[in-house]
Design a protein around this motif. Structure first.
Motif, short mmCIF file in Angstrom:
data_model
loop_
_atom_site.label_atom_id
_atom_site.label_comp_id
_atom_site.label_asym_id
_atom_site.label_seq_id
_atom_site.Cartn_x
_atom_site.Cartn_y
_atom_site.Cartn_z
N SER A 150 0.86 -1.19 0.00
CA SER A 150 0.00 0.00 0.00
C SER A 150 0.90 1.23 0.00
N ASP A 182 -0.37 4.52 0.22
CA ASP A 182 -0.94 5.64 1.00
C ASP A 182 -2.17 5.14 1.76
N THR A 218 -4.74 1.65 1.50
CA THR A 218 -5.02 0.73 2.61
C THR A 218 -6.52 0.58 2.81
N GLY A 230 1.20 2.96 14.68
CA GLY A 230 1.26 3.85 13.51
C GLY A 230 1.31 3.11 12.18
N GLY A 237 -1.07 1.47 10.74
CA GLY A 237 -2.29 1.63 9.95
C GLY A 237 -3.39 0.65 10.33
N LYS A 238 -3.31 0.08 11.54
CA LYS A 238 -4.33 -0.89 11.96
C LYS A 238 -5.69 -0.21 12.09
N THR A 239 -5.71 0.96 12.74
CA THR A 239 -7.00 1.67 12.88
C THR A 239 -7.47 2.16 11.52
N ALA A 240 -6.54 2.62 10.69
CA ALA A 240 -6.90 3.07 9.34
C ALA A 240 -7.55 1.91 8.57
N GLU A 283 -7.16 -5.08 16.70
CA GLU A 283 -5.82 -4.49 16.63
C GLU A 283 -4.93 -5.15 17.69
N ASP A 330 4.83 6.61 3.71
CA ASP A 330 3.45 6.18 3.44
C ASP A 330 3.35 4.75 2.92
N ARG A 374 3.38 0.75 3.06
CA ARG A 374 3.16 -0.36 4.01
C ARG A 374 3.17 -1.66 3.23
N1 LIG Z 1 -0.15 3.27 3.40
C1 LIG Z 1 -0.70 3.65 4.58
N2 LIG Z 1 -1.64 2.87 5.16
C2 LIG Z 1 -2.18 3.21 6.36
N3 LIG Z 1 -1.86 4.32 7.07
C3 LIG Z 1 -0.93 5.13 6.53
C4 LIG Z 1 -0.31 4.83 5.27
N4 LIG Z 1 0.57 5.83 4.98
C5 LIG Z 1 0.51 6.69 6.00
N5 LIG Z 1 -0.39 6.29 6.94
C6 LIG Z 1 -0.66 7.03 8.19
O1 LIG Z 1 -0.20 6.23 9.27
C7 LIG Z 1 -1.03 6.43 10.39
C8 LIG Z 1 -1.59 5.09 10.83
O2 LIG Z 1 -2.24 5.32 12.05
P1 LIG Z 1 -3.18 4.25 12.72
O3 LIG Z 1 -4.09 3.67 11.71
O4 LIG Z 1 -3.80 4.90 13.91
O5 LIG Z 1 -2.10 3.15 13.17
P2 LIG Z 1 -2.20 2.00 14.26
O6 LIG Z 1 -3.66 1.79 14.58
O7 LIG Z 1 -1.56 0.81 13.60
O8 LIG Z 1 -1.40 2.45 15.44
C9 LIG Z 1 -2.13 7.40 9.98
O9 LIG Z 1 -1.76 8.70 10.35
C10 LIG Z 1 -2.14 7.25 8.46
O10 LIG Z 1 -2.59 8.42 7.80
#
Ligand SMILES: Nc1ncnc2c1ncn2[C@@H]1O[C@H](COP(=O)(O)OP(=O)(O)O)[C@@H](O)[C@H]1O
Ligand SMILES: [Mg+2]
Length: 162
Positions: A6, A8, A12, A36, A38-41, A108, A133, A135
């Motif tokens: 991914s 960005d 994701t 960080g 991207g688990k919540t994302a 998560e 960005d 992953r």
């Molecule tokens: N390819 C990507 N996939 C997911 N998140 C990304 C990516 N690139 C950058 N980010 C950023 O990374 C951060 C992921 O945060 P979050 O989802 O809270 O992580 P986690 O829950 O794993 O701690 C967000 O600020 C998101 O915008």
């Protein structure tokens, strides 16, 4: 095992939506990867693709441990095991039991508890050294509940992350 990249957060979300389209009642999705990653994302994109609306705020359930979203096509239980110390505490959340009611459970830091979860789909998100960005996303399965869906999942993921 399926490995994709991914580039960005939007991509994701597309990956999460591709998984969500194949998900069934009783599925457990384990999200692994560092803070960080991207688990919540991923969980947000997954819930949105199941039709979870803005009345359900999909945020990290770090303090409440489990959030429930009931506005989509299947109820979603969204857990975060980061703050849990023991597998007994994880067992008390009844995540397998929640799935077995016919819901979907997405967890998560779920990799710490795979022993008490039973069969599940696992999504590992790993940041790539050079690009903030990027992953690497690895999808794997424990158990057989995805056998009949696996090739569909593979083609859906390669469509969104070629
Ligand atoms: N390819 C990507 N996939 C997911 N998140 C990304 C990516 N690139 C950058 N980010 C950023 O990374 C951060 C992921 O945060 P979050 O989802 O809270 O992580 P986690 O829950 O794993 O701690 C967000 O600020 C998101 O915008
Ligand atoms: Mg999180």
């Amino acid at each position: 095992m399926i490995e994709i990249v991914s580039r960005d957060p939007a991509q994701t979300s597309l990956v999460a939506a591709a998984v969500a389209r194949l998900v069934r009642p009783r599925d457990i999705i384990v999200l692994a990867g560092p803070m960080g990653a991207g688990k919540t994302a991923f969980a947000r994109g997954f819930a949105a693709a199941l039709g979870v609306g803005p009345e359900d705020d999909v945020t990290s359930p770090t303090f409440t441990l489990v959030h429930e979203y009931r506005s989509g096509r299947i109820p979603v239980h969204h857990a975060d095991l980061y703050r849990l110390a023991t597998l007994g505490e994880v067992a008390d959340l009844g995540l397998r039991e929640r799935a077995d009611l016919g819901d979907v459970v997405i967890i998560e830091w779920g990799d710490v508890a795979t022993d008490v979860l039973g069969g599940h789909l696992r999504i590992d998100l790993e940041p790539d050294g050079d690009d903030d960005d990027m992953r690497v996303i690895t999808v794997s399965v424990e158990g057989h509940s995805w056998d009949a869906r696996w090739e569909k999942l593979r083609s859906a993921l390669s469509a969104v992350a070629p």
